[in-house]
Design a protein around this motif. Structure first.
Motif, short mmCIF file in Angstrom:
data_model
loop_
_atom_site.label_atom_id
_atom_site.label_comp_id
_atom_site.label_asym_id
_atom_site.label_seq_id
_atom_site.Cartn_x
_atom_site.Cartn_y
_atom_site.Cartn_z
N PRO A 125 -51.17 40.43 100.08
CA PRO A 125 -52.08 40.82 101.16
C PRO A 125 -53.37 40.02 101.12
CG PRO A 125 -52.23 42.38 99.36
CD PRO A 125 -51.16 41.40 98.97
N ASP A 126 -54.20 40.18 102.17
CA ASP A 126 -55.48 39.49 102.17
C ASP A 126 -56.47 40.25 101.29
OD1 ASP A 126 -56.49 41.68 103.63
OD2 ASP A 126 -56.40 40.64 105.55
N SER A 127 -57.71 39.80 101.26
CA SER A 127 -58.70 40.37 100.34
C SER A 127 -59.04 41.82 100.67
CB SER A 127 -59.98 39.52 100.35
OG SER A 127 -60.51 39.44 101.66
N HIS A 128 -58.64 42.28 101.86
CA HIS A 128 -58.87 43.67 102.24
C HIS A 128 -57.61 44.52 102.07
CE1 HIS A 128 -62.76 42.50 103.88
NE2 HIS A 128 -62.16 41.54 104.55
N GLY A 129 -56.55 43.93 101.52
CA GLY A 129 -55.32 44.66 101.31
C GLY A 129 -54.41 44.73 102.51
N HIS A 130 -54.70 43.94 103.55
CA HIS A 130 -53.92 43.99 104.79
C HIS A 130 -52.81 42.95 104.78
CE1 HIS A 130 -52.96 44.36 109.04
NE2 HIS A 130 -53.07 43.05 109.14
N ILE A 131 -51.65 43.34 105.32
CA ILE A 131 -50.53 42.43 105.54
C ILE A 131 -50.03 42.62 106.96
CG2 ILE A 131 -48.22 41.71 104.82
CD1 ILE A 131 -48.73 42.87 102.09
N ASP A 132 -49.90 41.54 107.70
CA ASP A 132 -49.28 41.63 109.01
C ASP A 132 -47.87 42.17 108.86
OD1 ASP A 132 -47.59 40.55 111.31
OD2 ASP A 132 -49.59 40.01 111.99
N PRO A 133 -47.45 43.13 109.70
CA PRO A 133 -46.11 43.71 109.56
C PRO A 133 -44.98 42.67 109.54
CG PRO A 133 -47.41 45.03 111.07
CD PRO A 133 -48.24 43.82 110.74
N ASP A 134 -45.13 41.58 110.29
CA ASP A 134 -44.10 40.54 110.30
C ASP A 134 -43.99 39.84 108.96
OD1 ASP A 134 -43.48 41.10 112.91
OD2 ASP A 134 -44.68 39.48 113.76
N MET A 135 -45.06 39.88 108.17
CA MET A 135 -45.07 39.19 106.88
C MET A 135 -44.69 40.10 105.71
SD MET A 135 -45.80 35.98 107.29
CE MET A 135 -44.68 36.14 108.70
N GLU A 136 -44.53 41.39 105.96
CA GLU A 136 -44.20 42.30 104.87
C GLU A 136 -42.91 41.93 104.14
OE1 GLU A 136 -44.33 46.33 106.19
OE2 GLU A 136 -46.53 46.39 106.18
N PRO A 137 -41.83 41.52 104.85
CA PRO A 137 -40.62 41.11 104.12
C PRO A 137 -40.86 39.96 103.16
CG PRO A 137 -40.10 41.47 106.43
CD PRO A 137 -41.60 41.51 106.31
N PHE A 138 -41.81 39.09 103.48
CA PHE A 138 -42.06 37.92 102.62
C PHE A 138 -42.96 38.28 101.44
CE2 PHE A 138 -40.87 36.44 106.80
CZ PHE A 138 -39.78 35.65 106.47
N TRP A 139 -43.79 39.30 101.61
CA TRP A 139 -44.51 39.88 100.47
C TRP A 139 -43.51 40.50 99.52
CZ3 TRP A 139 -47.97 40.74 97.00
CH2 TRP A 139 -48.26 42.02 96.50
N HIS A 140 -42.56 41.26 100.06
CA HIS A 140 -41.52 41.87 99.22
C HIS A 140 -40.69 40.81 98.51
CE1 HIS A 140 -41.72 45.35 102.37
NE2 HIS A 140 -42.75 45.37 101.55
N LEU A 141 -40.34 39.74 99.23
CA LEU A 141 -39.60 38.64 98.60
C LEU A 141 -40.39 38.04 97.44
CD1 LEU A 141 -37.83 36.31 101.21
CD2 LEU A 141 -36.81 37.48 99.24
N GLY A 142 -41.70 37.94 97.61
CA GLY A 142 -42.53 37.41 96.53
C GLY A 142 -42.50 38.30 95.30
N ILE A 143 -42.50 39.62 95.51
CA ILE A 143 -42.42 40.55 94.38
C ILE A 143 -41.09 40.41 93.66
CG2 ILE A 143 -42.34 43.00 93.73
CD1 ILE A 143 -44.30 43.55 96.03
N VAL A 144 -40.01 40.29 94.43
CA VAL A 144 -38.68 40.14 93.82
C VAL A 144 -38.60 38.84 93.02
CG1 VAL A 144 -36.21 39.91 94.26
CG2 VAL A 144 -37.57 41.54 95.59
N ALA A 145 -39.02 37.73 93.62
CA ALA A 145 -38.97 36.45 92.92
C ALA A 145 -39.86 36.47 91.68
CB ALA A 145 -39.38 35.32 93.86
N ALA A 146 -41.04 37.08 91.80
CA ALA A 146 -41.96 37.16 90.65
C ALA A 146 -41.39 38.04 89.54
CB ALA A 146 -43.32 37.69 91.10
#
Length: 229
Positions: A125-146
């Protein structure tokens, strides 16, 4: 390190349980399925002649996106030696595997396989903790890969979380797999260090996440990422 029955709320049991979380995400994680450790019910630790130190735990894990909880038994072996390897984990949580996410995964896969322009994003997310809904799957992918990195790097004295995906770059598809270059920021809670890792990986609904390369980047004085739990 304590031996015998462990206090479920104390660090030895909690750190071993976190390793199980990372392991389960490498097995079951996807853009639409994330596993988090919810509670340690009981734990036992013993020194194993030769290999290292073994933890036996009863834990509850939560599929974060649907708030589904499952109780699991698991073992974690932390190797010993001059160059100890990655922890060895045995755990099975079949209810997680049975969560039906095929339609969502296939829709995401087809959308980004057919895109004329390749995805590029920063600060999830950005510095305020926000993630665009369209980008949430790619945040999740980052957690899985990490999770592959956090599993590999974990010891009895570490506690890793993903702080932020600093950069996402979609590459040309390879063998029908979506391919990505990520930079992720990991928070090592014991030392309070923020570690930067570069990850090259592929994903598809049929094959899941396959990490091709992982590399720790030099430390830098960067903008502080959002707080992690």
């Amino acid at each position: 390190m304590a031996t015998g029955e462990l206090n479920p709320s104390h660090y030895p049991a909690q750190r071993a349980a976190k390793v199980i979380q990372h392991y389960l995400n490498t097995r079951y994680g996807s853009p639409y399925r994330l596993v988090f450790m919810r509670k340690v019910h009981s734990g036992h630790a013993e020194d194993v002649a030769g290999p290292g130190r073994k933890y036996r735990l009863e834990i509850s894990v939560q599929e974060f996106l649907r708030n589904i909880t499952e109780k699991c038994s698991a073992e974690v072996l932390f190797p010993r030696g001059e160059k100890p390897g990655s922890p060895e984990v045995q755990a099975s949580c079949e209810e997680l595997r049975n969560i039906n996410i095929k339609a969502q995964e296939e829709a995401l896969y087809q959308q980004y396989k057919r895109n004329q322009s390749l995805l590029s994003a920063q600060y999830l997310p950005d510095s305020h903790g926000h993630i665009d809904p369209d980008m949430e799957p790619f945040w999740h992918l980052g957690i899985v890969a990490a999770s592959f990195v956090m599993l590999k790097e974990s010891t009895e004295n570490t506690l890793y979380n993903v702080a932020q995906v600093a950069n996402v770059t979609q590459l040309e598809s390879e063998n029908d797999q979506l391919k990505f270059d990520y930079i992720v920021l990991l928070h090592e809670m014991v030392s309070q260090e923020i570690l930067h890792w570069k990850l090259l990986f592929t994903w598809s609904p049929s094959e899941g996440v396959k990490v091709l390369h992982m590399e720790q980047l030099p430390r830098c004085h960067c903008e502080k990422p959002p707080n992690t739990n």
